[in-house]
Design a protein around this motif. Sequence first.
Motif, PDB file in Angstrom:
ATOM      1  N   ALA A  54       0.856  -1.182   0.000  1.00  0.00           N
ATOM      2  CA  ALA A  54       0.000   0.000   0.000  1.00  0.00           C
ATOM      3  C   ALA A  54       0.895   1.237   0.000  1.00  0.00           C
ATOM      4  CB  ALA A  54      -0.919  -0.008   1.220  1.00  0.00           C
ATOM      5  N   ARG A  55       0.287   2.393  -0.223  1.00  0.00           N
ATOM      6  CA  ARG A  55       0.993   3.674  -0.148  1.00  0.00           C
ATOM      7  C   ARG A  55       0.774   4.272   1.237  1.00  0.00           C
ATOM      8  NH1 ARG A  55       4.382   4.234  -4.646  1.00  0.00           N
ATOM      9  NH2 ARG A  55       3.291   3.423  -6.479  1.00  0.00           N
ATOM     10  N   GLY A  56       1.821   4.774   1.852  1.00  0.00           N
ATOM     11  CA  GLY A  56       1.675   5.362   3.178  1.00  0.00           C
ATOM     12  C   GLY A  56       2.969   5.949   3.684  1.00  0.00           C
ATOM     13  N   ARG A  57       3.030   6.155   5.005  1.00  0.00           N
ATOM     14  CA  ARG A  57       4.215   6.803   5.573  1.00  0.00           C
ATOM     15  C   ARG A  57       4.533   6.279   6.975  1.00  0.00           C
ATOM     16  NH1 ARG A  57       2.008  12.850   5.602  1.00  0.00           N
ATOM     17  NH2 ARG A  57       0.782  12.086   3.853  1.00  0.00           N
ATOM     18  N   ARG A  58       4.060   5.058   7.310  1.00  0.00           N
ATOM     19  CA  ARG A  58       4.337   4.495   8.630  1.00  0.00           C
ATOM     20  C   ARG A  58       5.720   3.852   8.624  1.00  0.00           C
ATOM     21  NH1 ARG A  58      -1.524   1.674   8.692  1.00  0.00           N
ATOM     22  NH2 ARG A  58      -0.914   1.609   6.492  1.00  0.00           N
ATOM     23  N   ALA A  65      13.557  -0.924   0.386  1.00  0.00           N
ATOM     24  CA  ALA A  65      13.935  -0.091  -0.754  1.00  0.00           C
ATOM     25  C   ALA A  65      13.660   1.381  -0.494  1.00  0.00           C
ATOM     26  CB  ALA A  65      13.182  -0.557  -1.998  1.00  0.00           C
ATOM     27  N   GLU A  66      12.637   1.684   0.306  1.00  0.00           N
ATOM     28  CA  GLU A  66      12.327   3.087   0.595  1.00  0.00           C
ATOM     29  C   GLU A  66      13.384   3.698   1.518  1.00  0.00           C
ATOM     30  OE1 GLU A  66      10.421   4.280  -1.268  1.00  0.00           O
ATOM     31  OE2 GLU A  66       8.542   3.194  -1.571  1.00  0.00           O
ATOM     32  N   TRP A  67      13.913   2.886   2.455  1.00  0.00           N
ATOM     33  CA  TRP A  67      14.977   3.406   3.311  1.00  0.00           C
ATOM     34  C   TRP A  67      16.272   3.593   2.520  1.00  0.00           C
ATOM     35  CZ3 TRP A  67      13.377   5.694   7.301  1.00  0.00           C
ATOM     36  CH2 TRP A  67      12.280   5.217   8.035  1.00  0.00           C
ATOM     37  N   LEU A  68      16.471   2.752   1.505  1.00  0.00           N
ATOM     38  CA  LEU A  68      17.625   2.958   0.626  1.00  0.00           C
ATOM     39  C   LEU A  68      17.462   4.259  -0.147  1.00  0.00           C
ATOM     40  CD1 LEU A  68      20.249   1.825  -0.567  1.00  0.00           C
ATOM     41  CD2 LEU A  68      18.863   0.617  -2.269  1.00  0.00           C
ATOM     42  N   LEU A  69      16.223   4.561  -0.567  1.00  0.00           N
ATOM     43  CA  LEU A  69      15.947   5.826  -1.235  1.00  0.00           C
ATOM     44  C   LEU A  69      16.271   7.002  -0.307  1.00  0.00           C
ATOM     45  CD1 LEU A  69      14.658   7.278  -3.739  1.00  0.00           C
ATOM     46  CD2 LEU A  69      12.492   7.167  -2.492  1.00  0.00           C
ATOM     47  N   GLU A  72      20.077   7.544  -0.406  1.00  0.00           N
ATOM     48  CA  GLU A  72      20.642   8.001  -1.674  1.00  0.00           C
ATOM     49  C   GLU A  72      20.031   9.315  -2.154  1.00  0.00           C
ATOM     50  OE1 GLU A  72      23.139   6.577  -3.173  1.00  0.00           O
ATOM     51  OE2 GLU A  72      23.300   4.932  -1.720  1.00  0.00           O
ATOM     52  N   TYR A  73      18.716   9.464  -1.983  1.00  0.00           N
ATOM     53  CA  TYR A  73      18.022  10.665  -2.480  1.00  0.00           C
ATOM     54  C   TYR A  73      17.089  11.190  -1.378  1.00  0.00           C
ATOM     55  CZ  TYR A  73      19.620   8.800  -6.949  1.00  0.00           C
ATOM     56  OH  TYR A  73      20.382   8.308  -7.980  1.00  0.00           O
ATOM     57  N   PRO A  74      17.639  11.784  -0.337  1.00  0.00           N
ATOM     58  CA  PRO A  74      16.821  12.209   0.807  1.00  0.00           C
ATOM     59  C   PRO A  74      15.721  13.205   0.443  1.00  0.00           C
ATOM     60  CG  PRO A  74      19.044  13.131   0.932  1.00  0.00           C
ATOM     61  CD  PRO A  74      19.066  12.105  -0.147  1.00  0.00           C
ATOM     62  N   GLU A  75      15.974  14.095  -0.528  1.00  0.00           N
ATOM     63  CA  GLU A  75      14.948  15.072  -0.882  1.00  0.00           C
ATOM     64  C   GLU A  75      13.734  14.383  -1.528  1.00  0.00           C
ATOM     65  OE1 GLU A  75      16.717  18.039  -3.298  1.00  0.00           O
ATOM     66  OE2 GLU A  75      17.916  18.910  -1.655  1.00  0.00           O
ATOM     67  N   GLU A  76      13.992  13.399  -2.409  1.00  0.00           N
ATOM     68  CA  GLU A  76      12.891  12.670  -3.036  1.00  0.00           C
ATOM     69  C   GLU A  76      12.140  11.842  -1.994  1.00  0.00           C
ATOM     70  OE1 GLU A  76      10.228  11.023  -5.845  1.00  0.00           O
ATOM     71  OE2 GLU A  76      11.448  12.849  -5.764  1.00  0.00           O
ATOM     72  N   PHE A  77      12.885  11.298  -1.036  1.00  0.00           N
ATOM     73  CA  PHE A  77      12.251  10.538   0.047  1.00  0.00           C
ATOM     74  C   PHE A  77      11.293  11.432   0.835  1.00  0.00           C
ATOM     75  CE2 PHE A  77      12.100   9.196   4.488  1.00  0.00           C
ATOM     76  CZ  PHE A  77      11.712   7.864   4.371  1.00  0.00           C
ATOM     77  N   LEU A  78      11.741  12.652   1.174  1.00  0.00           N
ATOM     78  CA  LEU A  78      10.895  13.569   1.940  1.00  0.00           C
ATOM     79  C   LEU A  78       9.660  13.985   1.135  1.00  0.00           C
ATOM     80  CD1 LEU A  78      13.601  15.823   3.661  1.00  0.00           C
ATOM     81  CD2 LEU A  78      12.121  14.101   4.743  1.00  0.00           C
ATOM     82  N   ARG A  79       9.849  14.170  -0.188  1.00  0.00           N
ATOM     83  CA  ARG A  79       8.686  14.540  -1.015  1.00  0.00           C
ATOM     84  C   ARG A  79       7.648  13.423  -0.996  1.00  0.00           C
ATOM     85  NH1 ARG A  79       6.113  13.634  -5.376  1.00  0.00           N
ATOM     86  NH2 ARG A  79       7.478  11.901  -5.958  1.00  0.00           N
ATOM     87  N   ARG A  80       8.112  12.172  -1.196  1.00  0.00           N
ATOM     88  CA  ARG A  80       7.179  11.057  -1.190  1.00  0.00           C
ATOM     89  C   ARG A  80       6.551  10.858   0.190  1.00  0.00           C
ATOM     90  NH1 ARG A  80       9.779   6.231  -4.967  1.00  0.00           N
ATOM     91  NH2 ARG A  80      10.391   7.552  -6.724  1.00  0.00           N
ATOM     92  N   TRP A  81       7.347  11.122   1.231  1.00  0.00           N
ATOM     93  CA  TRP A  81       6.818  11.019   2.595  1.00  0.00           C
ATOM     94  C   TRP A  81       5.663  12.000   2.783  1.00  0.00           C
ATOM     95  CZ3 TRP A  81       8.513   8.218   7.052  1.00  0.00           C
ATOM     96  CH2 TRP A  81       7.913   8.604   8.251  1.00  0.00           C
ATOM     97  N   GLY A  84       2.608  10.927   0.974  1.00  0.00           N
ATOM     98  CA  GLY A  84       2.089   9.597   1.286  1.00  0.00           C
ATOM     99  C   GLY A  84       2.268   8.604   0.159  1.00  0.00           C
ATOM    100  N   GLU A  85       3.370   8.714  -0.607  1.00  0.00           N
ATOM    101  CA  GLU A  85       3.589   7.870  -1.779  1.00  0.00           C
ATOM    102  C   GLU A  85       4.547   6.716  -1.529  1.00  0.00           C
ATOM    103  OE1 GLU A  85       4.936  10.335  -4.919  1.00  0.00           O
ATOM    104  OE2 GLU A  85       3.040  11.436  -5.130  1.00  0.00           O
ATOM    105  N   LEU A  86       5.087   6.610  -0.314  1.00  0.00           N
ATOM    106  CA  LEU A  86       6.047   5.541  -0.051  1.00  0.00           C
ATOM    107  C   LEU A  86       5.346   4.195   0.042  1.00  0.00           C
ATOM    108  CD1 LEU A  86       8.217   7.352   2.634  1.00  0.00           C
ATOM    109  CD2 LEU A  86       8.836   6.907   0.250  1.00  0.00           C
ATOM    110  N   LEU A  87       6.039   3.152  -0.417  1.00  0.00           N
ATOM    111  CA  LEU A  87       5.471   1.802  -0.375  1.00  0.00           C
ATOM    112  C   LEU A  87       5.661   1.191   1.008  1.00  0.00           C
ATOM    113  CD1 LEU A  87       6.564   0.244  -3.785  1.00  0.00           C
ATOM    114  CD2 LEU A  87       4.257   0.829  -3.069  1.00  0.00           C
TER     115      LEU A  87
END
Length: 556
Positions: A54-58, A65-69, A72-81, A84-87
């Motif tokens: 599912a998509r979420g932020r818990r 893979a999301e923690w690897l993101l 490597e790309y903390p700004e993209e991680f924060l945007r998805r966070w 609520g787009e993180l898997l």
Amino acid sequence: MTAALAPWAGTLSALTPELATALGPLLRRLDALIGAQEPVAGSEGEPDGYGGLARGRRPERLLPAEWLLAEEYPEEFLRRWSEGELLELETELRTPESRGQVVVLVDAGPAQAGAARLVQLAALLVLHRRAAARGSELLVGVLGDPPGRLIGGDLAELLPRWLKARQHTDPEPEDVRYAERALDPAAQCWLLTSPRLAARLPARRRTVASEEAGWSAKGAAGVTVRVDGGSAVELPLPPARVAVRALRGRGFRASAQLDAQLPAVGGALPAFTTGAATLLARGRHSDVLIALALSSAGAPDGATRPRRHELFGPVIAAARTSGRLLVLCVRNDRLELHVSGRALSESDGYRIKSAAVGLPEIGSPEFAELMARPVLPLLREGDALVLPVAGRWRRIERGGRVSEVGPVVSTAGGHPFRFAREPRLSPVRLPADAAGAPHLVHGGGSVGWSADGRTWEVRPARGEQRRIRIGEGESEVIGLVEDGFEPVLITCTRAAGLVRAVRADAVRTLTALSGGTTAPAVHPRLPLIAAEPRPGRVVVANATDGRTHAVIRSTD
């Protein structure tokens, strides 16, 4: 197959690699659209592990893979966070609601020809996978077909039959309501149709509407899809060459099951007459016996082909036992024994007058009725032969002496013979409660009994005693099999020929085996069932889940 389709490997095994890969983008986008409206996991109940993504932020559920993101790309991680787009892993909930059938009603009219049929194909794959995740089976109904006629089985059998379905006119809302009224109320029902029909059913849930979009010189380059009346989403189609091959039925893998030709058979269904995995049936002429040996799993035994035995008269009873095929036939007015295989000493010693065992005269209506029913079982007890004729068990001693050894219980009231309903054929000692019960069934080492034919007490060969209730209506229990340690009653309705596998906590309709004019034959020892859902087409399947092992067509 690409890595993105790896989770779909089991579902896509029914397609050729070329079609599976080309259909991937459409498949994954459609799965997301359907999943947004109908999650696989329940929305309430007790946690029962994880049921998907599912998509979420818990944080505790995010995929590695999301923690690897994040590294490597903390700004993209924060945007998805923030969006609520993180898997994350989705919790599966155990709910008390029934996980019954998933039925898909398909529009096979002119408006759904071409590209829309590819959307239907992708939707069937998505819904089949989701049904399996829910522990359900997928059935397909064609709008315009008689109500209750559904296509079942595994994808290798279901998809070609769906593709061949055609209607000359587009369906109307009344066709949908007519089809829905014939379904099990607990079934989850989806509709695959055109935007025109979907617009006329605005309040209906679980509706997927599609039409062509994005035309090019080679034809439709895309399709527009709406799920439950939501926003239109344009999805890609496979390349034209692959799409055309798929619509012509060339994108499906050939089924590994037997699709053999059975020599011409008569009106009676093949039967299992002993514990051997051998199907026996009369030929088009009653003096011909057809025998097909199967493995214990129900598949053809190696390269074995149906064997045709031409005999000296009409076949009354037969059995495969101890490496022999024993057949009792009528020649003129005498009953004689034919042995195929290892010789039986003094086989002539069983020649008797046919009237001595209560057989009607050849040419009489009663004899014609006997020939229209399955071959009767033939038991060997010591040197004697025992068979059920005219409502009594008859014992034929070597030398020709005949005696009665009790009533044929299953034929009381004019019912056809049922191996599983005969107390003397039970392989285990009957419990005291079962011995006097008006309703009895046995199979695979289990015994079941009932006072009213509805509530059954079942004592399995291993494990605890179960109580199984079958639904109201004209259902007859025709067999008892085991699925591991779990006993399963096999029932058949007299009116519609619906075959069901009934457990203590679940009921499964074996649609691919239903609809025949004669009740199926259930093996007395193995979880096998043989049915003739359509004339000239015998299906051998697993009796617990309906999985097809062999399809045998008559040359008649």
